[in-house]
Design a protein around this motif. Sequence first.
Motif, PDB file in Angstrom:
ATOM      1  N   VAL A  35       0.855  -1.180   0.000  1.00  0.00           N
ATOM      2  CA  VAL A  35       0.000   0.000   0.000  1.00  0.00           C
ATOM      3  C   VAL A  35       0.897   1.238   0.000  1.00  0.00           C
ATOM      4  O   VAL A  35       1.543   1.544   1.003  1.00  0.00           O
ATOM      5  N   ILE A  36       0.921   1.930  -1.136  1.00  0.00           N
ATOM      6  CA  ILE A  36       1.783   3.101  -1.298  1.00  0.00           C
ATOM      7  C   ILE A  36       1.131   4.351  -0.718  1.00  0.00           C
ATOM      8  O   ILE A  36       1.780   5.189  -0.091  1.00  0.00           O
ATOM      9  N   ALA A  37      -0.161   4.483  -0.947  1.00  0.00           N
ATOM     10  CA  ALA A  37      -0.903   5.636  -0.421  1.00  0.00           C
ATOM     11  C   ALA A  37      -2.351   5.239  -0.234  1.00  0.00           C
ATOM     12  O   ALA A  37      -2.840   4.290  -0.852  1.00  0.00           O
ATOM     13  N   PRO A  72      -7.607   6.884   4.049  1.00  0.00           N
ATOM     14  CA  PRO A  72      -7.667   5.763   4.987  1.00  0.00           C
ATOM     15  C   PRO A  72      -9.019   5.465   5.610  1.00  0.00           C
ATOM     16  O   PRO A  72      -9.840   6.351   5.828  1.00  0.00           O
ATOM     17  N   THR A  73      -9.185   4.169   5.894  1.00  0.00           N
ATOM     18  CA  THR A  73     -10.221   3.731   6.813  1.00  0.00           C
ATOM     19  C   THR A  73      -9.689   3.953   8.233  1.00  0.00           C
ATOM     20  O   THR A  73      -8.544   4.392   8.419  1.00  0.00           O
ATOM     21  N   SER A  83     -18.184   6.686  -2.779  1.00  0.00           N
ATOM     22  CA  SER A  83     -18.314   8.029  -2.215  1.00  0.00           C
ATOM     23  C   SER A  83     -17.025   8.830  -2.322  1.00  0.00           C
ATOM     24  O   SER A  83     -17.010  10.020  -2.007  1.00  0.00           O
ATOM     25  N   ARG A  84     -15.954   8.183  -2.755  1.00  0.00           N
ATOM     26  CA  ARG A  84     -14.608   8.772  -2.821  1.00  0.00           C
ATOM     27  C   ARG A  84     -14.018   9.022  -1.434  1.00  0.00           C
ATOM     28  O   ARG A  84     -13.037   9.724  -1.280  1.00  0.00           O
ATOM     29  N   ALA A  85     -14.614   8.447  -0.401  1.00  0.00           N
ATOM     30  CA  ALA A  85     -14.063   8.604   0.949  1.00  0.00           C
ATOM     31  C   ALA A  85     -12.758   7.841   1.117  1.00  0.00           C
ATOM     32  O   ALA A  85     -11.918   8.202   1.948  1.00  0.00           O
ATOM     33  N   TYR A  86     -12.596   6.763   0.349  1.00  0.00           N
ATOM     34  CA  TYR A  86     -11.415   5.915   0.462  1.00  0.00           C
ATOM     35  C   TYR A  86     -10.812   5.668  -0.915  1.00  0.00           C
ATOM     36  O   TYR A  86     -11.496   5.699  -1.932  1.00  0.00           O
ATOM     37  N   CYS A  87      -9.526   5.397  -0.928  1.00  0.00           N
ATOM     38  CA  CYS A  87      -8.886   4.799  -2.097  1.00  0.00           C
ATOM     39  C   CYS A  87      -7.561   4.206  -1.655  1.00  0.00           C
ATOM     40  O   CYS A  87      -7.025   4.557  -0.594  1.00  0.00           O
ATOM     41  N   TRP A  88      -7.065   3.286  -2.458  1.00  0.00           N
ATOM     42  CA  TRP A  88      -5.818   2.592  -2.155  1.00  0.00           C
ATOM     43  C   TRP A  88      -4.959   2.559  -3.410  1.00  0.00           C
ATOM     44  O   TRP A  88      -5.402   2.068  -4.457  1.00  0.00           O
ATOM     45  N   ILE A  89      -3.747   3.084  -3.312  1.00  0.00           N
ATOM     46  CA  ILE A  89      -2.774   3.007  -4.397  1.00  0.00           C
ATOM     47  C   ILE A  89      -1.788   1.906  -4.044  1.00  0.00           C
ATOM     48  O   ILE A  89      -1.118   1.967  -3.003  1.00  0.00           O
ATOM     49  N   LEU A  90      -1.731   0.880  -4.889  1.00  0.00           N
ATOM     50  CA  LEU A  90      -0.958  -0.320  -4.600  1.00  0.00           C
ATOM     51  C   LEU A  90       0.171  -0.491  -5.618  1.00  0.00           C
ATOM     52  O   LEU A  90       0.059  -0.070  -6.765  1.00  0.00           O
ATOM     53  N   ALA A  91       1.249  -1.132  -5.167  1.00  0.00           N
ATOM     54  CA  ALA A  91       2.362  -1.437  -6.069  1.00  0.00           C
ATOM     55  C   ALA A  91       2.966  -2.779  -5.677  1.00  0.00           C
ATOM     56  O   ALA A  91       2.839  -3.234  -4.534  1.00  0.00           O
ATOM     57  N   GLY A 128      -6.583  14.457   2.464  1.00  0.00           N
ATOM     58  CA  GLY A 128      -6.571  13.266   3.304  1.00  0.00           C
ATOM     59  C   GLY A 128      -5.808  12.096   2.728  1.00  0.00           C
ATOM     60  O   GLY A 128      -5.577  11.101   3.428  1.00  0.00           O
ATOM     61  N   LEU A 129      -5.388  12.190   1.461  1.00  0.00           N
ATOM     62  CA  LEU A 129      -4.567  11.116   0.897  1.00  0.00           C
ATOM     63  C   LEU A 129      -3.201  11.132   1.573  1.00  0.00           C
ATOM     64  O   LEU A 129      -2.534  12.161   1.619  1.00  0.00           O
TER      65      LEU A 129
END
Length: 198
Positions: free
Chosen positions: A31-33, A36-37, A131-139, A166-167
């Motif tokens: 998880v790069i960015a 968050p939950t 809702s765009r409240a969360y997202c996960w950038i993965l590598a 918030g990111l």
Amino acid sequence: MGNSASASTKLPALNTVQTCDTSRFMGTWFVIAVKPTFAETTCSNAVEKYTLLDEKESHDIDIDFTYNPKEDPYETKNKVKSLPQKGWIQGNDRTTSGDWKVSPLWPIKMSYPIIDLDEKEYSYAVIGYPSRAYCWILARQPVMDEKVYTDITTRLVENHQYDLDGLRKVPQQWTEDERTKRGLNDKEIPNSLLMKKE
């Protein structure tokens, strides 16, 4: 193409990637960015491992999410935590759909659309939320080229109507001992990316 809408938002539905090879998506992701939950507001060394199950199982994917709860993974008493999850692939073809649902705990099932993906190398992926409240950038490795990261965040805003407030970038600081303890190898974390613990 799958999409994910929410009754609680006036934002348009999130479009998933046109195709996602489920078998290639399996394995280890860092998880790069994250937007968050509750469990991820200060986490570090966050890793997700995806395992595809036999079609006879009650769900499609096992997700092993492990992380250190504090910003400094080597702070005293900052023990590794685990949050196992279950995943369901939506649509008629479980081999190519980027539209998933994930359950962090029963009976919750969260929308988990794959909205961006390196379709050539599968070196990065982005998971959205209606809702765009969360997202996960993965590598696939614990570092990401800054230009790749910037391009991803630009697409989040321009293509998916995300607000990046918030990111947070998730600290990824690995020693050889920690790599071994977490069951990772030198392909996932090359020796050149290891730090020496003082």
